[in-house]
Design an enzyme around this catalytic site. Structure first.
Site, PDB file in Angstrom:
ATOM      1  N   ARG A  53      41.205  47.066  22.943  1.00 48.90           N
ATOM      2  CA  ARG A  53      42.334  46.555  22.163  1.00 48.90           C
ATOM      3  C   ARG A  53      41.973  46.561  20.682  1.00 48.90           C
ATOM      4  NH1 ARG A  53      45.423  40.766  23.044  1.00 48.90           N
ATOM      5  NH2 ARG A  53      43.350  39.883  22.632  1.00 48.90           N
ATOM      6  N   ASP A  92      41.550  31.772  22.171  1.00 48.25           N
ATOM      7  CA  ASP A  92      41.440  32.769  21.104  1.00 48.25           C
ATOM      8  C   ASP A  92      42.450  32.410  20.017  1.00 48.25           C
ATOM      9  OD1 ASP A  92      43.916  33.667  21.967  1.00 48.25           O
ATOM     10  OD2 ASP A  92      43.194  35.598  22.706  1.00 48.25           O
TER      11      ASP A  92
END
EC number: 2.3.3.9
Length: 543
Positions: A168, A449
């Site tokens: 990603r 996150d």
């Protein structure tokens, strides 16, 4: 030739001998070609985002696009067939790209590993380039790591049964300020993609797989079109057949939810499906409608996958993906094992099991976990309920999701002082860790996150903006939130002790968080707000 000899390209950070193996002249020339061809389009799309936000602030609500109705209504087109290694994706683990994490994730028994340069990675120069080195070594099977504290050694499992690698890159809104091309910082998305693709695409194909990606935070099919154009040009430059790349798009913005068909359509020969990026989706829902009092929602803990707007988007995603012949991936289980409390640990693991059961029963083809110890649980649930490699054949023709369903902000719950304090505490803790170069942080037995901190500060901002009332009748104001911020910071100082607290970055974290919770100033992303604090360029300039 060296990394600083490519015309128009300047690397503004230290480059050691190992990093120079990534920042080769060939790689930087490839990066420069992509930057020059596509950065103007990226910038225009970001401007389009700003104009769209102005419309939302005026009360113009999103809807399915009339100009692309022909794409949605055409039942004949499909996405790409699953690429090698991507047929069965029932459990995917995600995490940052540090060396130990890469080895543990590849070894953990999951179907795939999403190596993350985005929300679980604080984008220091060292983290980003070390991550590229780590993935290069993993693909070649040479990666090892020795823990300096206990001399424990890590390497890839000997039976070769490692997870399939998916990468990603960072989102379109971010820049990599350590590399300047023709006087402008390079797009972080193009930077992450270009270096990984240049060094590894042919080796991955040689290994019988391919370069596979997760694409984050897109807000329209035009942004997917940009990725597709980059994929085509990149494959052409390296002499790789078009369609070799595969990309799964995270549907993690409310605007993208209205363009799921169109996003798959733009990526057709490169599409490997869509994923329910649940935490960022909640963040986007709050952010995009933050100026509209009708979209004020209660404590984060009250917003679950059965909340109306969340349930609607999940059902639409599964139906859309399966209609187009691609994977519909489930979301993240953020729980982590609680080692010192067996009863709490059992409760947490049962939540994971229930979450995964809901996903597989709904029609998802796979799911995400954040910790290697959760892989076994997720696999058990999917193996018991999914006897085929995927369930793309489950069409979900019973689903009919409208624009009103996607915008249904009727969430059961309340705003509480405990919820406010939790948002403040999580925001402080995450920002402090991020400023220290850690983007994936265990907080209150959850692996958090950037999306978590984004939800936290956005809710606080929204509540202050609209003078929301708590369950016990307290009006939420900027002054009230700043008072609680001081109190939560004092708690952290008492917990850490004065010496550790003084050596931390909590003071800086408080300053940034305080600027984002008063209902006035609002940065589009915390990561862009904080980025200069962790850049080598910025820190050298301050000396």
């Amino acid at each position: 030739m060296s990394y600083n000899s490519v015309p128009g390209v300047a690397v503004l950070a230290p480059v050691n001998d190992i990093h120079a193996q990534i920042l080769t002249p060939g790689a930087l020339e490839f990066l420069a070609k992509l930057h020059r061809a596509f950065n103007p389009v990226r910038k225009s799309l970001l401007q389009r985002r700003a104009l769209r936000q102005q419309e939302l602030d005026r009360g113009v609500l999103p809807d399915f696009l009339p100009e692309t109705a022909h794409i949605r209504e055409d039942d004949t087109w499909r996405g790409a067939y699953p690429a090698p290694g991507l047929v069965d994706r029932r459990v995917e683990i995600t995490g940052p790209v540090d060396r130990k994490m890469v080895i543990n994730a590849l070894n953990c028994g999951s179907s795939t590993y999403m190596a993350d340069f985005e929300d679980s990675n604080a984008p220091t120069w060292e983290n980003n380039i070390d991550g590229q080195v780590n993935l290069r070594d993993a693909i070649r099977g040479t990666i090892t790591f020795t823990n300096p504290t206990n001399n424990k050694k890590y390497s890839l499992r000997k039976d070769g049964k490692v997870a399939i690698l998916i990468v990603r890159p960072r989102g379109w809104h971010l820049e990599e300020k350590h590399v300047v091309i023709d006087g402008a910082p390079v797009s972080a998305s193009i930077f992450d993609f270009a270096l990984y693709f240049y060094h590894n695409a042919k080796k991955l194909i040689e290994n019988g797989l391919g370069p596979y990606f997760y694409l984050p935070k897109m807000e329209s099919h035009l942004e997917a079109r940009l990725w597709n154009d980059i994929f085509n040009v990149s494959q052409d430059i390296l002499g790789i057949p078009r369609g070799t790349i595969r990309a799964t798009v995270l549907i993690e913005t409310i605007l993208a939810a209205f363009e799921m068909d169109e996003i798959i359509y733009e990526l057709r020969e490169h599409s490997s499906g869509l994923n329910c990026g649940r935490w960022d989706y909640i963040f986007s829902f709050i952010k995009k409608f933050r100026n509209n009092p009708n979209f004020t929602i209660p404590d984060r803990s009250d917003v679950t996958m059965t909340t109306p707007f969340m349930d609607a988007y999940v059902r639409l995603l599964i139906k859309t993906c399966h209609r187009r012949g691609v994977h519909a991936m489930g979301g993240m289980a953020a729980q982590i094992p609680i080692k010192n409390d067996p009863r709490a640990n059992a409760v947490a693991l049962e939540k994971v099991r229930a979450d995964k059961l809901r996903e597989v029963k709904a029609g998802h083809d796979g799911t995400w976990v954040a910790h290697p110890d959760l892989v076994k649980i997720a696999l058990e649930v999917f193996n018991e309920n999914l006897k085929t490699p995927n369930q793309i054949f489950v069409r979900r023709d019973d689903v009919n999701v409208t624009a009103l369903d996607l915008l249904n902000a009727n969430v059961r719950g309340a705003i509480t002082e405990n919820g406010i304090r939790n948002n403040i505490s999580v925001g402080l803790t995450y920002i402090e860790s991020w400023l220290n170069g850690l983007g994936c942080v265990p907080i209150n037995n959850l692996m958090e996150d950037a999306a978590t901190a984004e939800i936290s500060r956005s809710q606080l901002w929204q509540w202050a903006k609209h003078g929301s009332r708590t369950a016990d009748g307290k009006t939420v104001t900027a002054e009230y939130l700043l008072k609680l911020l001081d109190e939560e910071l004092a708690k952290l100082e008492r917990h850490l002790g004065h010496q550790k607290f003084a050596a931390s970055k909590y003071g800086l974290a408080k300053r940034y968080l305080a600027s984002q919770i008063t209902g006035k100033e609002y940065s589009e992303f915390l990561t862009t707000l904080l980025y200069d604090e962790i850049t080598s360029v910025y820190n050298r300039a301050k000396l």
